[in-house]
Design a protein around this motif. Structure first.
Motif, mmCIF file in Angstrom:
data_model
loop_
_atom_site.group_PDB
_atom_site.id
_atom_site.type_symbol
_atom_site.label_atom_id
_atom_site.label_comp_id
_atom_site.label_asym_id
_atom_site.label_seq_id
_atom_site.Cartn_x
_atom_site.Cartn_y
_atom_site.Cartn_z
ATOM 1 N N ASN A 75 -5.411 -7.663 5.585
ATOM 2 C CA ASN A 75 -6.309 -6.570 5.209
ATOM 3 C C ASN A 75 -5.395 -5.628 4.370
ATOM 4 N N ASN A 76 -4.244 -5.932 4.064
ATOM 5 C CA ASN A 76 -3.483 -5.055 2.911
ATOM 6 C C ASN A 76 -3.386 -3.719 3.577
ATOM 7 N N GLN A 77 -2.797 -3.561 4.850
ATOM 8 C CA GLN A 77 -2.600 -2.189 5.166
ATOM 9 C C GLN A 77 -1.506 -1.945 6.153
ATOM 10 N N TRP A 78 -0.929 -0.681 6.091
ATOM 11 C CA TRP A 78 0.007 -0.380 7.034
ATOM 12 C C TRP A 78 -0.530 -0.133 8.369
ATOM 13 N N VAL A 79 0.051 -0.572 9.588
ATOM 14 C CA VAL A 79 -0.426 -0.249 10.853
ATOM 15 C C VAL A 79 0.841 0.396 11.628
ATOM 16 N N ALA A 80 0.341 1.303 12.526
ATOM 17 C CA ALA A 80 1.443 1.984 13.167
ATOM 18 C C ALA A 80 1.356 1.533 14.670
ATOM 19 N N LEU A 81 2.839 1.478 14.987
ATOM 20 C CA LEU A 81 3.152 0.983 16.412
ATOM 21 C C LEU A 81 3.154 2.200 17.160
ATOM 22 N N PRO A 140 0.777 -1.060 -0.007
ATOM 23 C CA PRO A 140 -0.012 0.057 0.000
ATOM 24 C C PRO A 140 0.751 1.286 -0.033
ATOM 25 N N ASP A 141 0.473 2.349 -0.787
ATOM 26 C CA ASP A 141 1.101 3.436 -0.979
ATOM 27 C C ASP A 141 2.505 3.667 -1.327
ATOM 28 N N ASN A 142 3.011 2.481 -1.894
ATOM 29 C CA ASN A 142 3.906 2.256 -2.822
ATOM 30 C C ASN A 142 5.142 1.903 -1.607
ATOM 31 N N GLY A 143 4.903 1.639 -0.461
ATOM 32 C CA GLY A 143 5.827 1.039 0.512
ATOM 33 C C GLY A 143 6.183 1.988 1.445
ATOM 34 N N LEU A 144 7.585 2.279 1.914
ATOM 35 C CA LEU A 144 8.168 3.106 2.832
ATOM 36 C C LEU A 144 9.055 4.258 2.270
ATOM 37 N N ASN A 145 9.293 5.209 3.061
ATOM 38 C CA ASN A 145 9.972 6.462 2.354
ATOM 39 C C ASN A 145 11.548 6.477 2.891
ATOM 40 N N GLY A 146 11.968 5.084 3.507
ATOM 41 C CA GLY A 146 13.403 5.042 3.901
ATOM 42 C C GLY A 146 13.914 3.626 3.822
ATOM 43 N N PRO A 147 15.021 3.228 4.181
ATOM 44 C CA PRO A 147 15.452 2.059 3.955
ATOM 45 C C PRO A 147 15.083 1.089 5.025
ATOM 46 N N VAL A 148 15.006 0.128 4.609
ATOM 47 C CA VAL A 148 14.315 -1.233 5.418
ATOM 48 C C VAL A 148 15.568 -2.103 6.033
ATOM 49 N N SER A 149 15.771 -2.357 7.133
ATOM 50 C CA SER A 149 16.791 -3.184 7.659
ATOM 51 C C SER A 149 16.326 -4.506 7.903
ATOM 52 N N ALA A 150 15.226 -4.856 8.489
ATOM 53 C CA ALA A 150 14.844 -5.966 8.838
ATOM 54 C C ALA A 150 13.399 -6.302 8.908
ATOM 55 N N ILE A 158 7.909 -11.939 10.533
ATOM 56 C CA ILE A 158 6.577 -12.328 10.188
ATOM 57 C C ILE A 158 5.973 -13.036 11.673
ATOM 58 N N ASP A 159 5.011 -12.761 12.040
ATOM 59 C CA ASP A 159 4.318 -13.264 13.162
ATOM 60 C C ASP A 159 2.700 -13.584 12.559
ATOM 61 N N GLY A 160 2.551 -14.746 12.298
ATOM 62 C CA GLY A 160 1.128 -14.865 11.697
ATOM 63 C C GLY A 160 0.799 -14.196 10.335
ATOM 64 N N ASP A 161 -0.302 -13.046 10.499
ATOM 65 C CA ASP A 161 -0.551 -12.318 9.378
ATOM 66 C C ASP A 161 0.003 -10.930 9.754
ATOM 67 N N ARG A 162 1.037 -10.945 10.599
ATOM 68 C CA ARG A 162 1.714 -9.632 10.880
ATOM 69 C C ARG A 162 3.116 -9.632 10.172
#
Length: 1387
Positions: free
Chosen positions: A681-687, A635-645, A648-652
């Motif tokens: 649900n194909n969506q980003w969730v904030a922590l 969704p929304d083409n991903g993230l705006n900065g590099p990903v390091s890690a 996966i936990d179930g569907d999360r």
């Protein structure tokens, strides 16, 4: 003793060990283990500048790697192992990777450790450690050119995923390592494993003409050589007319994909073909053919004249096109021969690999095949024919119509099951006939195509549009396909699209099933090697190329190179990444795939630092998903900065990196450093709001996702700081979706965290650059209780983090979107006052020392309260802190902590403005002291709070006041068991209401009236203790003088006659006292600690009844002692003239010493100081313990030998080379714990004659009587023989020796509860204990008899033993004294 707590100004604490005094070098990478409850233990550190970046566990060993040259005292190059069972480290050989290692994977099946990174040996970027042989080797395919950043497995752990910044090529120009052919095809040196794997096209229904033919009827039927059933001879061979060139023409009249022909020569006498040419139909092109020389194996080509071997040992030869061709037939010209003429024994057309058509009649059995290709279908399918653009050819397909709106699950399906003769890497094409020829374009729609390539291989799903006007070929799969067996055939299934495209015609859709073709890219052999011999990974290969991702099946094999045979379906991830980055030549920057994760549904997630500008996922930034055979954006083409890690936990899917949001900012900046992608649900969730710095690692442990990185603070939804004690490590509670406690305490940043769910035998491991760490993360307060078999007590921190206090408001204020864990923002301010300097009075008293700089939050006092309604005991804590309640309200400086329920609640009403330094609970009333005011009340430094009604009690309470310009400070609130309804309040003040009452005053809790103590004193009081058998002597200490001006920093007040007297001379102590302890009420055994008058040094002094003397060699100048308390032991230390052998003095505060460094709590046995607890402030500097609190008013030293075996203390102290090693000191408080839980020996009725006679004490209680009267037996010349006058009246003083033979309480068989040896002590500490019960005195009882306990009517006691019907063994809950009481006097 019930419950024990430690309060202070700390964010983390440890029990002292031999590593506690070792400073942490932040330039190294420190390796720590983490227990399931989050406790941290330092294991070792690398060399300066070293880094630990990766790790994995295998069997009972943890392997870790990075960039380092040593670990502890071990020389190790970039990788080492750790054995938790022995606590030892080991290097891994001498020929390991010669550069930085960024990734490790432990393969439990093959017992190998794969390492990836940036190195050149033993292979480029990849190396394999064989645990069994203890040796390094290159991977089977020879390595990769570039950096490998991650090695993970697929969800079934059958394949490895390599990711990083590399480009790999699959070589086409390879030769076989052996001559193994498809086992269904007879061997011939004229074939290759590749050509032998091609399924021949059935030609039984083809139109075949061969002329001129021999006149011999046994040799003139060309059909006999299409699939001969016998040896070369009559009925199985075709011969041309003698001396004539012959032409064989084969026409199928439908398209077929062919790779070449197979020709077998005849070896009839004086016969054989030596030269031929091949022309394809309908293009009438003479083909250039590739073939392998049967004698040399060398690849050859031919065109107008191709040679055919006449060697009888070569039964056939395969001649292949340069690439598969779509043809309808061919013409074979036999132009040269030997002897009288040409002839053939075998003639077959080789397919591109395998095939299947929808019309069953076209799926004939191929030569050497046990079965034909087959089909299955659901719903109704009918045949439909159409002309093609090739003259004389027709096209037959099957079609099925379905109503518009039919769910795909209810629609028709068609399945092809092609016969595949050999496993290998294939491309599968779906042939879709154009709708123009069939005149059905309006009916056409889209279809869903599912390819199942074989057991253990994931299926793929792709949508194909069938509205094409012209014929088209659609690639639907590229990757491994397994050969057909009796129990398996690969399948391709066509179904209605989901959703279907178009509107249909007349309410109908039409689905079309034609053919599938399999194009063999390479067979699956034991291994191949590139002809140039180079390791794979650059441009040397001529096959397909991938970037940043490669799958390697663990069952595969190779010999130094990647071949087409090793391409898998999931390698499409790498193909699409390369395409998205520009195809290779135009890749700019430094893209990298840092992490890969495989979801159980088959989804692949690849993340790192990249942006795709082409291909199916064009526009994706830093993270993509592989779904239905192709890359796709999140969704929304991903993230705006590099990903390091990734984790996966179930569907999360949890994601860590250096991002803040999606590229389009749709998450309002809440994805800082860490985020979660909801797969379902194909969506980003904030922590919440994330963290305030980059996150580099993720690990799972006990329903928590651990986030490691370079950050210090958790952020709220609004972006505000909510917790500053998360330096480098944070924990997200998955179940309830909030941040929780990570367990231990760190200051610094982490570069690695392992997954705690991988191994049950190896603890979770963390590593990074840290400047401080503690086993337990604790915000100012912890509870202690019995531990497990290792003797270490269980430490229970508060269930939330405390924050710095905020400006007080009249009542609890609501805070939006808060929950129980959140704190106030910012770094912590300093405690304003602990021992406030006062202006010296006329006697020129030295002021009390300035308080040590202790960062808030700090818990400075505690008390226990048993709720009269719930009967649950809770802890009241006070200090300089704030917290957020479960309702979202802010509270500060006072709290109720229920350790059983793990809840912290505020006291209702107006909040305290200031700090709390003293607490006392009397029944249901809380007395609060410190430096504070309470809005709406007259309280200044002292206040009363009704715990049951939850409100301040202001009725009749007169305020304290001090000198002009100086605040009121109450440092001590205590009570004497000799006085009911009376508490002693002490500190810095001059009046109580209108009553002159300097520094110390008596407060009647019943009448709410203040009273001076005798003539009073001058100055300031820091601590109060009690002496005498009934504690009827008050001992006060600080910077004080008597009323007549006599300087006496320690003075005692006799309650009986109301007089003050100095304890020692005016100059006997070096300076003001900050902490005081009277040893078990003995006025001739007093300890005082403080600082010198000039403030330059700290001291500890001992009063022996005659004079003060310094003890120990002195502490460091920075030491500050805030509390002294004598604690009982179960075992003994060496007796001396200062501290009895059955107890020790516990010093708390901030203590520094040249032998052990810094400690927050230290034990003193009369001869040496033993560090017990170390703590750290939030910044990593030394913390401080302000007090040890306990639910029993006083400790008992006379009955502890007869505690039940449930709690036993062992002290084992070793001092060597100037370093103190605390081997087993943890049980020091266990006697305190046991007071409430002791189970004493039960009365045996058989031994009693008159159980109901209250004048008879049964023998089953003799131990209790002896224990309660131990003081009548023990005596000696030590200062302890000279107790108070009350003790002397009881007959103390008969003398005692230190020999166990003379000690009636020494180790012997009669002392059933006392451990005979240290090992006995350890084992004894493991037993469970029964609970005592609360009771009250029905009548008063004088307790004048030996071993009896006096009672006052209504007094609360604890019944410890009620096994005798007449006399019960009980404890006074106020004093801790124990003895026997009449059972009829208790209810």
């Amino acid at each position: 003793m019930g419950k024990v707590g430690l309060a202070g100004s700390f964010a983390g604490l440890d029990f002292f060990s031999n590593t506690s005094a070792v400073a942490i070098d932040p330039s190294t990478s420190t390796i720590l283990s983490r227990s399931p409850n989050g406790a941290l233990t330092r294991l070792a550190s690398t060399n300066s500048g070293g880094n630990v970046l990766a790790g994995c566990s295998l069997e009972n060993t943890f392997y870790f790697a990075g960039s380092f040259s040593s670990v502890g005292n071990l020389s190790a190059s970039n990788i080492a192992s750790y054995a938790p069972s022995s606590g030892s480290f080991a290097a891994l050989g001498s020929s390991g990777p010669n550069g930085q290692i960024d990734a490790l994977y432990c393969d439990p099946l093959q017992r190998k450790v794969w390492a990836g990174g940036s190195f050149t040996s033993p292979a480029p970027s990849l190396a394999v450690w064989d645990v069994g042989s203890s040796s390094w080797s290159a991977p089977p395919f020879g390595g990769l050119q570039g950096q490998v950043s991650s090695i993970t497995s697929n969800s079934s752990q059958t394949s490895l995923f390599f990711s990083g910044s590399f480009t790999a090529s699959f070589s086409n120009n390879s030769i076989p390592l052996n001559g193994t052919n498809n086992p269904n095809v007879p061997f011939s040196s004229g074939a290759t494993p590749f050509s032998s794997s091609l399924v021949p096209v059935p030609l039984q229904n083809a139109q075949i003409d061969a002329s001129p033919a021999s006149s011999d009827a046994d040799f003139n039927n060309i059909a006999n050589v299409l699939c001969p059933s016998g040896a070369d001879g009559p009925g199985h061979t075709w011969l041309a007319r003698d001396g004539s060139k012959a032409v064989v023409t084969v026409r199928k009249f439908s398209f077929l994909s062919a790779s070449g022909i197979r020709i077998g020569n005849t070896f009839q006498q004086n016969r054989g073909t030596t030269g031929f040419s091949l022309t394809t139909i309908p293009d009438n092109t003479v083909r250039t053919l590739r073939w392998a020389d049967p004698s040399t194996g060398a690849n050859q080509t031919c065109s107008d004249l191709c040679p055919l071997s006449t060697d009888p040992n070569v039964p056939y030869q395969d001649f292949l096109f340069d690439q598969p061709e779509d043809i309808t037939g061919f013409q074979l010209t036999l132009s040269e021969w030997t002897g009288t003429g040409s002839g053939l024994h075998i003639l077959q057309l080789l397919s591109s690999g395998a095939f299947a058509t929808s019309v069953d009649s076209d799926n004939g059995v191929s030569c050497f095949a046990p079965n034909a290709s087959a089909t299955q279908r659901t719903g109704t399918w009918t045949e439909k024919d159409a002309n093609t653009n090739i003259a004389g050819t027709t096209q037959a397909v099957l079609v099925s119509t379905v109503d518009v709106g039919t769910p795909p699950a209810s629609g028709p399906t068609f399945t092809w099951m092609p016969y595949v003769s050999a496993s290998g890497n294939y491309t599968v094409n779906l042939l879709v006939p154009g709708c123009s020829n069939f005149q059905d374009c309006a009916l056409r729609t889209s279809v869903a195509i599912t390819v199942f390539p074989g057991p253990g291989l994931p299926p793929t799903l792709q949508t194909v549009d069938q509205t094409n006007p012209d014929d088209k070929v659609v690639p639907i799969y590229t990757g491994p396909i397994l050969l057909s067996t009796d129990s398996f055939s690969m399948t391709v299934t066509l179904a209605l699209g989901n959703p279907p495209e178009g509107t249909g015609q007349n309410g109908k859709y039409e689905l079309v099933a034609d053919r599938i073709q399999l194009i063999l890219n390479s067979p699956n052999l034991n291994g191949t090697i590139a002809q140039n011999g180079s390791a794979n990974g650059g441009a040397a290969g001529s096959g397909p190329r991938v970037f940043g991702f490669l799958e390697w099946p663990l069952s595969a094999s190779a010999a130094g190179a990647l071949t087409n045979g090793s391409v898998t379906a999931l390698d499409t991830v790498g193909f699409d990444l390369l395409e998205g980055l520009g195809g290779g030549a135009s890749i700019s920057g430094s893209p990298v795939v840092s992490a890969v994760a495989h979801h159980s549904s088959g989804l692949i997630f690849a993340a790192g630092s990249f942006k795709l500008s082409a291909g199916p996922a064009s526009g994706a930034s830093n993270i993509v998903a592989y779904r239905n055979g192709a890359l796709t954006q999140l969704p929304d083409n991903g993230l705006n900065g590099p990903v390091s890690a990734l984790l996966i936990d179930g569907d999360r899917l949890f994601v860590a990196g250096s991002f803040t949001d999606t590229p389009s900012g749709t998450s309002q900046g809440k994805l800082k450093g860490v985020a979660m992608y909801d797969v379902a649900n194909n969506q980003w969730v904030a922590l919440e709001g994330g963290v305030n710095g980059p996150a580099v690692g993720l690990g799972m442990s006990n329903d928590q996702v651990l986030v490691a990185g370079n950050f210090t603070t958790l952020l709220s939804d609004s972006g505000a700081s909510v917790d500053s004690n998360v330096a480098g490590l944070a924990a997200w509670n998955v179940s309830n979706g909030v941040w929780g406690s990570s367990g231990g305490f760190l200051v610094g940043s982490l570069s690695f965290v392992s997954n705690g769910t991988v191994s049950n035998n190896v603890a979770q491991v963390l590593a990074g650059r840290i400047s401080a760490s503690n086993e337990f993360g604790a915000s100012g307060f912890v509870m202690l209780q019995n531990g497990d078999n290792d003797g270490i007590p269980e430490v229970t921190p508060l269930s939330l983090q405390l924050g710095a206090p905020v400006n007080a408001s009249p009542s609890l204020t609501r805070r939006a979107h808060a929950h129980t864990r959140r704190l106030t923002t910012g770094w912590f301010p300093k405690i304003s006052q602990l021992f406030k300097r006062q202006t010296p009075d006329a006697t020129s008293l030295s002021p009390l020392p300035s308080p040590p700089l202790a960062p808030a939050p700090a818990v400075l006092a505690g008390a226990f309260w048993t709720n009269s309604s719930s009967k649950r005991e809770v802890t009241v804590i006070g200090g300089n802190f704030s917290f957020t309640t479960s309702t979202g309200s802010m509270a500060q400086n006072l709290a109720l902590y229920d350790s059983e329920a793990s809840t912290v609640n505020a006291l209702q009403g107006n909040q305290i403005n200031g700090s709390v330094q003293a607490l006392l609970v009397e029944d249901d009333e809380l007395l609060v002291g410190g430096t504070f005011t309470v809005q709406g009340t007259s309280f200044v430094g002292f206040g009363l709070y009704q715990l049951v009604s939850q409100q301040w009690d202001t009725t009749g309470v007169q305020a304290l006041s001090g000198r002009s310009g100086t605040p009121v400070v109450v440092r001590s609130i205590t009570t004497s068991p000799s006085q009911s309804s009376t508490v002693i309040v002490a500190g810095s003040f001059t009046q109580a209401g209108g009553q002159p009452c300097q520094a110390i005053c008596s407060f009647n809790t019943a009448t709410k009236q203040w009273s001076a103590l005798g003539n009073g004193i001058q100055g300031e009081v820091a601590a109060v203790a009690y002496a005498g058998a009934t504690r009827d002597v008050i001992v006060a200490a600080g910077s004080i003088a008597l009323a007549d001006g006599t300087v006496a920093n320690v003075a005692q007040y006799a309650i009986a006659n109301g007089t003050w007297s100095a304890v020692g001379g005016s100059n006997a102590l070096p300076g003001p006292v900050t902490a005081l302890e009277v040893n078990d009420g003995n006025a001739s055994s007093i300890f005082a600690a403080g600082r010198s008058s000039d403030g330059g040094s700290s001291y500890l002094s001992f009063w022996n009844g005659q004079s003060w003397s310094a003890v120990g060699s002195g502490f460091g100048s920075a030491s500050d002692i805030s509390q002294l308390v004598m604690v009982p032991l179960q075992n003994t230390h060496t007796a001396n003239s200062i501290v009895e052998s059955d107890r020790m003095l516990l010093l708390s505060g901030s203590v520094s010493d040249s032998t052990f460094g810094n400690a927050s709590s230290v034990l003193y046995d009369g001869q040496q100081f033993i560090p017990y607890i170390v703590s750290s402030s939030p910044s990593g500097s030394a913390g401080a313990v302000s007090s040890l609190i306990h639910s029993l008013a006083q400790f008992s030293f006379s009955q502890h030998h007869f505690l039940a075996t449930g709690v036993v203390i062992l002290i084992s102290i070793a001092i060597a080379a100037g370093v103190v090693f605390l081997l087993a000191l943890i049980g020091i408080l266990w006697t305190l714990f046991s007071r409430r839980d002791d189970k004493l020996a039960k009365f045996d009725p058989a031994e009693a004659e008159d159980d109901d006679d209250s004048t008879h004490r049964p023998s089953s209680l003799l131990e209790h009587i002896n224990a309660a009267t131990r003081s009548t037996i023990m005596a000696g010349q030590s200062p302890f023989a000279g107790m108070s006058s009350e003790k002397e009246a009881e007959g103390v003083g008969a003398g005692v020796t230190s020999s166990h033979n003379n000690d009636p309480f020494g180790p012997d068989a009669s002392n059933f509860a006392r451990a005979e040896t240290p090992s006995d002590a350890i084992v004894g500490g493991l037993a469970n204990e029964d609970m005592s019960r609360a009771a009250h005195a029905r009548y008063s009882f004088d307790g004048a008899g030996e071993g009896e306990l006096s009672l006052a009517q209504g007094q609360e006691i604890e019944v410890l033993d009620d096994g005798d019907a007449a006399w019960w063994y009980a404890r006074d809950t106020r004093t801790g004294r124990e003895g026997v009481v009449p059972a009829s006097y208790v209810y």
